[in-house]
Design a protein around this motif. Structure first.
Motif, PDB file in Angstrom:
ATOM      1  N   ARG A  91       5.568  -4.230  19.141  1.00  0.00           N
ATOM      2  CA  ARG A  91       5.232  -2.963  18.493  1.00  0.00           C
ATOM      3  C   ARG A  91       3.721  -2.804  18.444  1.00  0.00           C
ATOM      4  N   GLY A  92       3.263  -1.623  18.058  1.00  0.00           N
ATOM      5  CA  GLY A  92       1.836  -1.345  18.109  1.00  0.00           C
ATOM      6  C   GLY A  92       1.155  -1.215  16.763  1.00  0.00           C
ATOM      7  N   HIS A  93       1.919  -1.352  15.668  1.00  0.00           N
ATOM      8  CA  HIS A  93       1.338  -1.125  14.351  1.00  0.00           C
ATOM      9  C   HIS A  93       1.830  -2.154  13.337  1.00  0.00           C
ATOM     10  N   PHE A  94       0.999  -2.407  12.325  1.00  0.00           N
ATOM     11  CA  PHE A  94       1.447  -3.163  11.154  1.00  0.00           C
ATOM     12  C   PHE A  94       1.466  -2.221   9.959  1.00  0.00           C
ATOM     13  N   ASP A  95       2.046  -2.674   8.842  1.00  0.00           N
ATOM     14  CA  ASP A  95       2.345  -1.762   7.734  1.00  0.00           C
ATOM     15  C   ASP A  95       1.448  -1.907   6.509  1.00  0.00           C
ATOM     16  N   HIS A  96       0.994  -3.122   6.223  1.00  0.00           N
ATOM     17  CA  HIS A  96       0.235  -3.368   4.997  1.00  0.00           C
ATOM     18  C   HIS A  96      -1.036  -4.147   5.313  1.00  0.00           C
ATOM     19  N   LEU A  97      -2.117  -3.779   4.666  1.00  0.00           N
ATOM     20  CA  LEU A  97      -3.379  -4.513   4.780  1.00  0.00           C
ATOM     21  C   LEU A  97      -3.805  -4.966   3.391  1.00  0.00           C
ATOM     22  N   PRO A 137      -6.552   2.297  13.432  1.00  0.00           N
ATOM     23  CA  PRO A 137      -5.657   2.717  14.522  1.00  0.00           C
ATOM     24  C   PRO A 137      -4.378   1.883  14.607  1.00  0.00           C
ATOM     25  N   LEU A 138      -4.396   0.682  14.021  1.00  0.00           N
ATOM     26  CA  LEU A 138      -3.233  -0.210  14.074  1.00  0.00           C
ATOM     27  C   LEU A 138      -2.395  -0.147  12.808  1.00  0.00           C
ATOM     28  N   LEU A 139      -2.886   0.530  11.778  1.00  0.00           N
ATOM     29  CA  LEU A 139      -2.156   0.643  10.522  1.00  0.00           C
ATOM     30  C   LEU A 139      -1.205   1.829  10.608  1.00  0.00           C
ATOM     31  N   ALA A 140       0.063   1.572  10.358  1.00  0.00           N
ATOM     32  CA  ALA A 140       1.082   2.601  10.524  1.00  0.00           C
ATOM     33  C   ALA A 140       0.889   3.747   9.539  1.00  0.00           C
ATOM     34  N   ASP A 141       1.193   4.964   9.974  1.00  0.00           N
ATOM     35  CA  ASP A 141       1.280   6.086   9.038  1.00  0.00           C
ATOM     36  C   ASP A 141       2.328   5.736   7.981  1.00  0.00           C
TER      37      ASP A 141
END
Length: 258
Positions: A91-97, A137-141
């Motif tokens: 996948r191209g995104h992660f969810d939490h930072l 850019p990698l953090l999911a909407d």
């Protein structure tokens, strides 16, 4: 025997996740079925141990090197995260930072040097500012960000003027991030721990019985905080149950100096 966590399909990136509060947050998230990308600065062995512990629970994890004081390295770090997401998770995104990595410097206002000030600024403020920017850019909407502050922004103890000033700036930054990233459905909050029994700041709160007892006497719940007290708050704040909490400072101090 504990049941393995139910996968949520979510991925969290935790800076400074090899030790202290970051380690605990990573483990608490993993116990709730969240996969983890954690960072470390120098102790790969500690980071690998956390990854192994997470994977024993049945959740996936990976450790990546990162020096949050070196903003020039953030583009390369983001590329490494992108590569891990594609190769390990397809996948191209992660969810939490979780912007957790940091240091503590104890020095009175009058004796704080410019070098100490700059080190704190680079790690505690400039680091999370530009690292978050590089990772957007990698953090999911619909994703979430948790920044870490300190109870010292509410109460003042001599020796932490520069440190607390940086964390105060992080709290202001959190509100601006929430405002500007809201269009993407990204919620941003800040967790402010009280005194915790870790190796932070040389482990003084954990190891000095007199200091530990004093803090406990000034805390409504009658003891010093433990890493679980903070890791659980971070994990809970990132859960779907708290999706409507945004732009808030959540102090987790047991009620220090009320």
């Amino acid at each position: 025997m504990n049941s393995p966590p139910i996968p949520t399909g979510k991925i969290a990136l935790v800076t400074g996740g090899s030790r202290g509060l970051g380690r605990n947050a990573a483990l608490q998230l993993a116990a709730r079925g969240v996969d983890v990308i954690l960072t470390y600065r120098s102790r790969r062995d500690e980071a690998d141990a956390v990854v192994a512990e997470i994977e024993r629970q049945g959740t996936r994890a990976v450790a990546l090197p990162l020096d949050v004081a070196d903003s020039a390295s953030f583009a390369g770090f983001a590329a490494a995260v992108r590569e891990q997401l594609a190769g390990r998770w397809q996948r191209g995104h992660f969810d939490h930072l979780v912007n957790n990595a940091g240091i503590g410097i104890h020095a009175s206002f009058a004796e704080t040097t410019e070098a100490q000030f700059d080190e704190l600024m680079n790690i505690q403020l400039k680091g999370p500012f530009f690292l978050t920017q590089a990772l957007l850019p990698l953090l999911a909407d619909g994703g979430r960000i948790v920044n870490i502050s300190t109870g010292l922004t509410r109460f003042a103890l001599p020796g932490y003027a520069a440190y607390a000033a940086m964390k105060g700036a992080v709290e202001v930054l959190t509100r601006y991030q929430a405002k500007e990233l809201g269009a993407r459905g990204i919620a941003v909050n800040v967790v402010a721990p009280g005194a915790i029994e870790t190796d932070f700041g040389g482990g003084a709160v954990r190891d000095r019985k007199d200091l530990n007892a004093y803090i406990a006497s000034q805390t409504a719940l009658g003891r010093v905080g433990r890493p679980d007290d903070i890791g659980r708050v971070i994990a809970a704040l990132l859960s779907d149950d708290n999706g409507w909490v945004n732009a808030q400072r959540i102090e987790a101090s047991g009620g220090m100096f009320l």
